[in-house]
Motif scaffolding. Structure first.
Motif, short mmCIF file in Angstrom:
data_model
loop_
_atom_site.label_atom_id
_atom_site.label_comp_id
_atom_site.label_asym_id
_atom_site.label_seq_id
_atom_site.Cartn_x
_atom_site.Cartn_y
_atom_site.Cartn_z
N ASP A 296 18.05 -1.61 -4.21
CA ASP A 296 18.75 -2.16 -3.38
C ASP A 296 18.04 -1.75 -2.26
OD1 ASP A 296 21.82 -0.37 -4.06
OD2 ASP A 296 20.23 -0.31 -4.21
N ILE A 297 18.58 -0.56 -1.98
CA ILE A 297 18.80 -0.28 -0.46
C ILE A 297 17.56 -0.67 0.15
CG2 ILE A 297 18.64 1.01 1.33
CD1 ILE A 297 20.86 2.69 -0.52
N ILE A 298 16.71 -0.61 -0.02
CA ILE A 298 14.74 -1.06 0.40
C ILE A 298 15.09 -2.47 0.07
CG2 ILE A 298 12.87 -1.54 -0.18
CD1 ILE A 298 13.31 1.61 -1.28
N VAL A 299 15.77 -3.49 -0.54
CA VAL A 299 15.59 -4.68 -0.40
C VAL A 299 15.89 -4.93 0.85
CG1 VAL A 299 16.15 -7.01 -1.57
CG2 VAL A 299 14.56 -5.11 -3.00
N ARG A 300 17.44 -4.85 0.47
CA ARG A 300 18.39 -4.97 1.96
C ARG A 300 17.19 -5.02 3.71
NH1 ARG A 300 22.92 -2.85 -1.65
NH2 ARG A 300 23.62 -4.69 -2.31
N ASN A 301 17.04 -3.77 3.50
CA ASN A 301 16.41 -3.35 4.53
C ASN A 301 15.11 -4.65 4.77
OD1 ASN A 301 18.12 -1.03 4.97
ND2 ASN A 301 16.95 0.32 4.31
N VAL A 302 14.19 -4.91 4.08
CA VAL A 302 13.50 -5.53 4.00
C VAL A 302 13.72 -7.39 4.31
CG1 VAL A 302 12.05 -7.13 2.54
CG2 VAL A 302 11.74 -4.50 2.68
N ILE A 303 14.59 -7.34 3.61
CA ILE A 303 15.28 -9.11 4.58
C ILE A 303 15.83 -8.90 5.66
CG2 ILE A 303 17.29 -10.39 3.95
CD1 ILE A 303 17.00 -9.84 0.94
N PHE A 332 7.67 4.10 -0.28
CA PHE A 332 6.76 3.31 1.02
C PHE A 332 6.05 2.31 -0.80
CE2 PHE A 332 2.68 2.16 2.75
CZ PHE A 332 3.31 1.94 3.74
N ASP A 333 5.82 2.73 -1.69
CA ASP A 333 5.39 1.23 -2.55
C ASP A 333 6.00 0.18 -2.81
OD1 ASP A 333 3.03 2.80 -2.74
OD2 ASP A 333 3.41 3.83 -4.40
N PHE A 334 7.47 0.67 -2.55
CA PHE A 334 8.39 -0.34 -3.10
C PHE A 334 9.48 -1.27 -1.96
CE2 PHE A 334 9.84 2.77 -6.40
CZ PHE A 334 10.23 1.79 -7.77
N PHE A 335 8.65 -0.63 -0.72
CA PHE A 335 8.86 -1.11 0.32
C PHE A 335 8.06 -2.21 0.57
CE2 PHE A 335 8.72 -1.38 4.89
CZ PHE A 335 9.32 -2.50 5.34
N THR A 336 6.59 -2.03 0.33
CA THR A 336 5.76 -2.69 0.72
C THR A 336 5.35 -4.21 0.13
OG1 THR A 336 4.31 -0.72 1.57
CG2 THR A 336 3.14 -3.00 1.02
N LEU A 337 5.82 -3.53 -1.42
CA LEU A 337 5.85 -4.70 -2.08
C LEU A 337 6.81 -5.91 -2.59
CD1 LEU A 337 5.45 -3.88 -6.61
CD2 LEU A 337 8.08 -5.00 -5.43
N THR A 338 7.81 -5.41 -2.03
CA THR A 338 8.95 -6.08 -1.57
C THR A 338 9.11 -7.26 0.20
OG1 THR A 338 11.09 -4.70 -0.03
CG2 THR A 338 11.47 -5.05 -2.54
N ARG A 339 8.28 -6.72 0.64
CA ARG A 339 7.85 -7.19 1.94
C ARG A 339 7.06 -8.08 1.29
NH1 ARG A 339 5.42 -7.98 7.06
NH2 ARG A 339 6.89 -7.07 8.71
N ASN A 340 5.83 -7.86 0.78
CA ASN A 340 4.24 -8.93 0.94
C ASN A 340 5.39 -9.86 0.04
OD1 ASN A 340 2.96 -6.97 2.09
ND2 ASN A 340 1.60 -6.17 0.46
N ALA A 341 6.12 -9.58 -1.02
CA ALA A 341 6.55 -10.81 -2.17
C ALA A 341 6.99 -11.75 -1.09
CB ALA A 341 7.36 -10.03 -2.95
N GLY A 403 -1.81 -9.94 -0.06
CA GLY A 403 -0.62 -9.17 0.12
C GLY A 403 -0.78 -9.68 -1.42
N LEU A 404 -0.48 -9.73 -2.38
CA LEU A 404 -0.26 -9.79 -3.46
C LEU A 404 -1.31 -8.81 -4.43
CD1 LEU A 404 0.28 -13.78 -4.63
CD2 LEU A 404 1.83 -12.10 -3.89
N SER A 405 -2.83 -8.70 -3.78
CA SER A 405 -3.44 -8.07 -4.72
C SER A 405 -2.76 -5.94 -3.82
CB SER A 405 -4.85 -7.80 -3.65
OG SER A 405 -5.95 -6.90 -4.02
N ILE A 406 -2.42 -5.86 -3.06
CA ILE A 406 -1.38 -4.42 -2.41
C ILE A 406 -0.89 -4.77 -3.44
CG2 ILE A 406 -0.31 -3.88 -1.09
CD1 ILE A 406 -2.05 -4.91 0.97
N VAL A 407 0.22 -5.81 -3.91
CA VAL A 407 1.86 -6.18 -5.14
C VAL A 407 0.52 -5.54 -6.09
CG1 VAL A 407 3.00 -7.22 -5.94
CG2 VAL A 407 2.71 -6.81 -3.38
N ARG A 408 -0.68 -5.68 -6.92
CA ARG A 408 -0.94 -5.81 -8.21
C ARG A 408 -1.14 -3.81 -8.16
NH1 ARG A 408 -6.47 -7.98 -9.56
NH2 ARG A 408 -7.09 -6.23 -7.82
N ASP A 409 -1.59 -3.98 -7.20
CA ASP A 409 -1.82 -2.37 -7.78
C ASP A 409 -0.46 -1.01 -7.38
OD1 ASP A 409 -4.64 -2.41 -7.12
OD2 ASP A 409 -4.38 -2.74 -4.92
#
Length: 446
Positions: A296-303, A332-341, A403-409
């Protein structure tokens, strides 16, 4: 047409079992049938011998009863010669037997066929001990069938056992198939030879060699992408800075208008390089040195990071549903995933649109969801949006298609599931991105 080796083996072995059983059953039936006849012949000889040893006489004719009046009798004894008080049918039988020599004979009257043994007694009388062949055949047939019935009953059981053995034998092959299906481009470890039949070992060895070549090829490809992106990063950054310096200088309006597309192209090139570097980093990073992350903290930082971009397009970006979430993985994986989405949602949502973010628990699953009010994606393109460099032709937006290719990986590495679908609710349209994986508070919970 797809064929199953297991089914073919089961079918052919079942056919062979039935064929062999038919041949063996027929042969056993014939042997048992013939042996029953031999036993019956021996029985007739023994009865005739008893007449000699014990000086027995045939049963006299009482009240003129004939052979046909004894339907349940199995053995008949005839006194050969002339019998004035015998019935016509018995006279015919005796007449047939009078002309025959001693020994085992097969004779036939007008009504039935007989198997008889003719013997001359010490006192000179001749007797005939006989059985109807129809009764003999019925007795022999019943005995032969009782001999074959156990074999007939064992055939279905043998077919079932054979199928079970074949399925058990092919379990190792099915395990290999499952292991191959579960392998991704980040998991190209050689297949294990444990429990594999020696006939399949050369095939497994060939697959392992192929996996090694594939792993080497993919490693070279990733290294090339990373090296190329790294080499392009510095000159593109320098060109971008020079374009910004030129923009601050005095120049004609026409030159400034021509500079704008150049600057925009450099920004797109720099974004592509950054995405390529990110893709190479995530594909080459196969470590499982994970930790408990506060999602939840990662999502708020991305927003917070992307909020200025949403505000520039007057997009209503906000959190619709939230819960504290602890997940196992790499921050870092979670940060990249949420940011790309979120970046995709803001990029493809029109001006004055809306982007809703939700992160919550659903059972033991953590769910991260992003819904926008964009135009959506044609159904035919949904299955390809996670492919590298794939972009919707009519989207009208700039992007790299990575972006979505990175999310899938990332989702594959974290054992999560990422999906993208159209929103078709009444009065609302757009896209829904959703990522889910197991939630946990300790490593053992994951």
């Amino acid at each position: 047409m797809m064929t199953s080796l297991q089914h073919q083996l089961s079918l052919w072995i079942a056919v062979l079992i039935v064929a062999v059983s038919v041949v063996a059953g027929s042969f056993s039936f014939w042997l048992a049938f013939d042996e029953a006849h031999q036993l019956q012949d021996e029985q007739l000889r023994q009865v005739a011998a008893l007449m000699d040893v014990h000086d027995l006489l045939p049963m006299p004719d009482r009240n003129g009863r004939a052979v046909n009046d004894y339907p349940d009798a199995r053995v008949f004894i005839f006194r050969l010669g002339t019998h004035t008080n015998a019935k016509q049918t018995e006279l015919q039988m005796v007449g047939l037997l009078n002309n025959l020599a001693d020994g085992m004979q097969t004779v036939s009257d007008r009504q039935s066929e007989w198997r008889v043994v003719i013997r001359t007694l010490p006192n000179g009388d001749r007797i005939a001990v006989g059985q109807r062949t129809a009764m003999r055949d019925e007795i022999a047939r019943d005995g032969a069938l009782r001999t074959v019935l156990p074999l007939i009953g064992l055939v279905p059981l043998l077919i079932l056992l054979t199928g079970f053995v074949i399925r058990h034998t092919f379990k190792s092959v099915m395990r290999l198939s499952k292991d191959l299906d579960e392998k991704g481009d980040g998991n190209l470890v050689s297949l294990s030879n444990d429990g594999i039949p020696k006939e399949i070992l050369p095939f497994v060895a060939s697959i392992n060699r192929l996996l090694k070549r594939l792993a080497l090829s993919m490693a070279q490809q990733r290294r090339f992408i990373a090296d190329a992106a790294h080499e392009l990063r510095s000159p593109i950054t320098a060109l971008t800075l020079q374009a910004e310096n030129i923009e601050r200088a005095d120049m004609p309006i026409e030159a400034r208008q021509r500079l704008a597309p150049l600057k925009s192209g450099l920004i797109r090139a720099r974004s592509l390089v950054e995405q390529l570097l990110s893709l190479a980093r995530h594909q080459s990073n196969q470590t499982t040195d994970f930790e408990i992350v506060s999602f939840d903290i990662i999502v708020r930082n991305v927003i917070k990071e992307l909020y200025p971009f949403a505000e520039a397009k007057h997009i209503d970006l906000g959190i619709e549903q939230e819960e504290p979430l602890q997940v196992w993985g790499d921050a870092f994986d979670f940060f990249t995933l949420t940011r790309n989405a979120l970046d995709n949602a803001i990029r493809y949502t029109p001006v004055n649109g809306k982007v809703d973010v939700s992160f919550f628990l659903e059972g033991n699953q953590m769910v991260f969801r992003v819904e926008d009010s964009g135009p959506g994606i044609p159904e035919d393109d949904l299955s390809r949006v996670f492919d590298p460099f794939y972009r919707i032709a009519a989207s009208g937006e700039t992007g790299t298609g990575l972006g979505l290719s990175i999310v899938r990986d990332i989702a594959t590495r974290l054992n999560g599931i990422a999906t993208l679908s159209n929103i078709n609710n009444a009065g609302r349209s757009g896209m829904r991105f959703q990522y889910s994986q197991s939630s946990c508070r300790t490593r053992l919970d994951c």
